[in-house]
Design a protein around this motif. Structure first.
Motif, mmCIF file in Angstrom:
data_model
loop_
_atom_site.group_PDB
_atom_site.id
_atom_site.type_symbol
_atom_site.label_atom_id
_atom_site.label_comp_id
_atom_site.label_asym_id
_atom_site.label_seq_id
_atom_site.Cartn_x
_atom_site.Cartn_y
_atom_site.Cartn_z
ATOM 1 N N PRO A 235 -10.663 -0.381 10.294
ATOM 2 C CA PRO A 235 -9.297 -0.346 10.063
ATOM 3 C C PRO A 235 -8.868 0.697 9.375
ATOM 4 O O PRO A 235 -9.307 1.339 8.646
ATOM 5 C CB PRO A 235 -8.841 -1.498 9.408
ATOM 6 N N GLN A 236 -7.600 1.278 9.857
ATOM 7 C CA GLN A 236 -7.055 2.592 9.414
ATOM 8 C C GLN A 236 -6.357 2.330 8.072
ATOM 9 O O GLN A 236 -5.843 1.319 7.934
ATOM 10 C CB GLN A 236 -6.066 3.293 10.334
ATOM 11 N N PRO A 237 -6.505 3.031 7.083
ATOM 12 C CA PRO A 237 -5.985 2.676 5.786
ATOM 13 C C PRO A 237 -4.421 2.842 5.758
ATOM 14 O O PRO A 237 -3.708 3.881 6.576
ATOM 15 C CB PRO A 237 -6.452 3.823 4.812
ATOM 16 N N THR A 238 -3.676 2.338 5.016
ATOM 17 C CA THR A 238 -2.191 2.158 4.743
ATOM 18 C C THR A 238 -1.555 2.499 3.678
ATOM 19 O O THR A 238 -2.528 2.850 2.591
ATOM 20 C CB THR A 238 -1.744 0.894 5.520
ATOM 21 N N TYR A 239 -0.281 2.226 3.386
ATOM 22 C CA TYR A 239 0.082 2.287 2.077
ATOM 23 C C TYR A 239 -0.100 1.517 0.820
ATOM 24 O O TYR A 239 -0.639 1.882 -0.122
ATOM 25 C CB TYR A 239 1.882 2.285 2.109
ATOM 26 N N ARG A 240 -0.783 0.404 1.522
ATOM 27 C CA ARG A 240 -1.378 -0.634 0.557
ATOM 28 C C ARG A 240 -2.797 -0.237 0.040
ATOM 29 O O ARG A 240 -3.104 -0.584 -1.235
ATOM 30 C CB ARG A 240 -1.541 -1.785 1.246
ATOM 31 N N ASP A 241 -3.204 0.775 0.595
ATOM 32 C CA ASP A 241 -4.520 1.361 0.170
ATOM 33 C C ASP A 241 -4.451 2.624 -0.874
ATOM 34 O O ASP A 241 -5.541 3.059 -1.251
ATOM 35 C CB ASP A 241 -5.607 1.632 1.244
ATOM 36 N N ASP A 271 3.146 -0.469 8.773
ATOM 37 C CA ASP A 271 1.858 0.269 8.958
ATOM 38 C C ASP A 271 1.664 1.463 9.299
ATOM 39 O O ASP A 271 0.920 2.548 9.097
ATOM 40 C CB ASP A 271 0.640 -0.577 9.502
ATOM 41 N N VAL A 272 2.692 1.826 10.623
ATOM 42 C CA VAL A 272 2.217 3.112 11.356
ATOM 43 C C VAL A 272 3.091 4.264 10.335
ATOM 44 O O VAL A 272 2.730 5.581 10.392
ATOM 45 C CB VAL A 272 3.152 2.876 12.658
ATOM 46 N N ILE A 273 4.062 4.004 9.308
ATOM 47 C CA ILE A 273 4.381 4.944 8.483
ATOM 48 C C ILE A 273 3.650 4.919 7.077
ATOM 49 O O ILE A 273 3.336 6.239 6.582
ATOM 50 C CB ILE A 273 5.947 4.595 7.791
ATOM 51 N N GLY A 274 3.084 3.764 6.793
ATOM 52 C CA GLY A 274 2.254 3.596 5.542
ATOM 53 C C GLY A 274 0.951 4.688 5.898
ATOM 54 O O GLY A 274 0.331 5.226 4.998
ATOM 55 N N ARG A 275 0.476 4.721 7.232
ATOM 56 C CA ARG A 275 -0.852 5.587 7.403
ATOM 57 C C ARG A 275 -0.458 7.003 7.205
ATOM 58 O O ARG A 275 -1.175 7.932 6.585
ATOM 59 C CB ARG A 275 -1.088 5.220 8.870
ATOM 60 N N ARG A 357 5.784 18.219 -0.366
ATOM 61 C CA ARG A 357 7.006 17.302 -0.107
ATOM 62 C C ARG A 357 7.010 16.614 1.369
ATOM 63 O O ARG A 357 6.934 17.698 1.983
ATOM 64 C CB ARG A 357 8.508 18.088 -0.646
ATOM 65 N N GLY A 358 6.861 15.500 1.403
ATOM 66 C CA GLY A 358 6.978 14.953 2.679
ATOM 67 C C GLY A 358 8.192 13.708 2.842
ATOM 68 O O GLY A 358 8.488 13.045 1.612
ATOM 69 N N TRP A 359 8.731 13.539 3.957
ATOM 70 C CA TRP A 359 9.718 12.475 4.110
ATOM 71 C C TRP A 359 9.623 11.837 5.494
ATOM 72 O O TRP A 359 9.287 12.702 6.419
ATOM 73 C CB TRP A 359 11.134 13.193 4.029
ATOM 74 N N ILE A 360 9.652 10.816 5.467
ATOM 75 C CA ILE A 360 9.404 9.900 6.838
ATOM 76 C C ILE A 360 10.342 9.027 6.931
ATOM 77 O O ILE A 360 10.478 8.185 6.101
ATOM 78 C CB ILE A 360 7.957 9.460 6.834
ATOM 79 N N PRO A 361 11.059 8.801 8.154
ATOM 80 C CA PRO A 361 12.050 7.929 8.229
ATOM 81 C C PRO A 361 11.310 6.433 7.988
ATOM 82 O O PRO A 361 10.106 6.261 8.696
ATOM 83 C CB PRO A 361 12.649 8.138 9.527
ATOM 84 N N TRP A 362 12.149 5.430 7.830
ATOM 85 C CA TRP A 362 11.539 4.014 7.701
ATOM 86 C C TRP A 362 11.207 3.489 9.003
ATOM 87 O O TRP A 362 10.389 2.628 9.249
ATOM 88 C CB TRP A 362 12.556 3.198 6.836
ATOM 89 N N ALA A 363 12.076 3.580 10.220
ATOM 90 C CA ALA A 363 11.957 3.064 11.396
ATOM 91 C C ALA A 363 10.442 3.106 12.037
ATOM 92 O O ALA A 363 9.824 4.372 11.790
ATOM 93 C CB ALA A 363 12.922 3.741 12.363
ATOM 94 N N ALA A 364 9.935 2.205 12.592
ATOM 95 C CA ALA A 364 8.514 2.126 13.051
ATOM 96 C C ALA A 364 8.540 2.783 14.294
ATOM 97 O O ALA A 364 9.550 3.024 15.117
ATOM 98 C CB ALA A 364 8.055 0.692 13.204
#
Length: 364
Positions: A235-241, A271-275, A357-364
């Motif tokens: 499994p690929q790591p996500t924000y929870r890791d 998860d797709v954003i968390g990765r 610095r990075g920014w990612i929109p919340w939408a999956a």
């Protein structure tokens, strides 16, 4: 060795004792030394064979170890060594006949012929043993290689078959999900259905979903390791890791301050954003360790569903420029990943520090 030495020394050793006691004692002493020295023939074959052959100048009891040393040397099939030992053995035989009284065996050429024939036979036998050993080693090596190749072909056939089954299951699973979507869409647009028809349609959706889940379990079973049962792709790591990653880097000696403001919002990050967030932080920490070892790194993760996710990593610049091959390529790949998610990623120098610095929109 003992039998050969006994047969060779039966006649000359008593004659040597009658002629001079010291000659007989030297014969036995050198023979005993040869019996000890011959055990080192594999480590120093040429030296041991030469020394024991030289012992034959006055020692008939060294003939047994001499034969074994010569055969052992011949198994290596180094022809100049065989020629040298053969010539030395023939010469030593005539020297021995001149020093030690022996019965008359006839003309000298008869003795020469006998010695040459025996020497060639000994060295030829050793060369045959060496050739046979090499042949057996070659056959064994070929058999092991053929067995390994057969196992590899078997594993490849199994992998190919498992991939084919997975593709077939994927098609079936897609068909099941399409059926679920079709029946669900019908329920959304049909307003003239009574309760019984609604229950029937819901039952069809439920059964189809259960079948899809069964197919999905089959796909996962195919894609697991046949021995351990673990997934072939972890499994690929996500924000929870992220927290575990930070602790692991701290344990390696990097000074990290981790400010997780996103977790306080109580919203679950897809998860797709968390990765993507995980990979940004991972690359930033890797660069800090590589280019600015010993400095302190500060990580801030914040955001919300409306504002998106912001990631900032800041560490003082290193004392010397980096010469690491491929430097900066990791950030190029991460920038591409962030842009594919509709976000941005950039690294700059600010007040003696490197800021990512990075920014990612919340939408999956």
């Amino acid at each position: 060795m003992a039998l050969i030495s006994l047969l060779v020394c039966l006649t000359p050793l008593p004659a040597a004792w009658r002629e001079a006691h010291w000659l007989a004692m030297a014969d036995v002493a050198l023979g005993a030394a040869a019996f000890v020295l011959v055990f080192f023939r594999r480590r120093h074959p040429m030296a041991v064979a030469t020394v024991i052959t030289v012992f034959g100048v006055i020692s008939s009891t060294a003939s047994g170890p001499g034969v074994l040393a010569a055969v052992s040397l011949a198994t290596r099939r180094v022809w100049w060594q065989l020629a040298l030992i053969g010539a030395l053995n023939v010469g030593i035989s005539f020297v021995y006949a001149g020093l030690v009284p022996t019965p008359d065996n006839g003309p000298w050429w008869v003795t020469l012929l006998v010695v040459v024939v025996i020497t060639v036979a000994i060295l030829g036998w050793g060369a045959y043993i060496g050739s046979r050993r090499e042949l057996l080693w070659t056959l064994k090596n070929r058999a092991e290689r053929a067995e390994a190749e057969q196992e590899l072909r078997t594993a490849q056939a199994r992998t190919t078959e498992r991939a084919r089954i997975a593709r077939e299951m994927h098609d079936v699973l897609a068909h099941r999900i399409s059926q679920v979507s079709m029946h669900a869409s019908a329920l959304a647009f049909r307003t003239d259905l009574d309760a019984e028809q609604m229950r029937a349609s819901a039952t069809i959706i439920q059964d189809t979903a259960h079948q899809a889940l069964a197919d999905l379990r089959g796909v996962l079973g195919v894609l697991r390791d046949p021995e351990s049962g673990e997934p072939l792709e972890p499994p690929q790591p996500t924000y929870r890791d992220l927290a575990a990653l930070v602790e692991a880097v701290r344990g390696a000696g990097l000074k990290v301050t981790y400010d997780d403001r996103l977790g306080d919002s109580g919203e679950e990050l897809p998860d797709v954003i968390g990765r993507t967030v995980y990979r940004i932080v991972q690359e930033g920490m890797t660069n800090a360790v590589r280019h600015a070892p010993g400095t302190a790194l500060r990580i801030v993760v914040s955001g919300s569903r409306d504002q998106g996710v912001s990631v900032e990593l800041r560490n003082p610049l290193g004392l010397r420029p980096t010469t690491t091959p491929g430097a900066g390529l990791g950030l190029v790949g991460l920038s591409e990943r962030a842009e594919l998610r509709g976000g941005t990623l950039a690294g700059t120098r600010e007040d003696g520090a490197w800021v990512l610095r990075g920014w990612i929109p919340w939408a999956a």
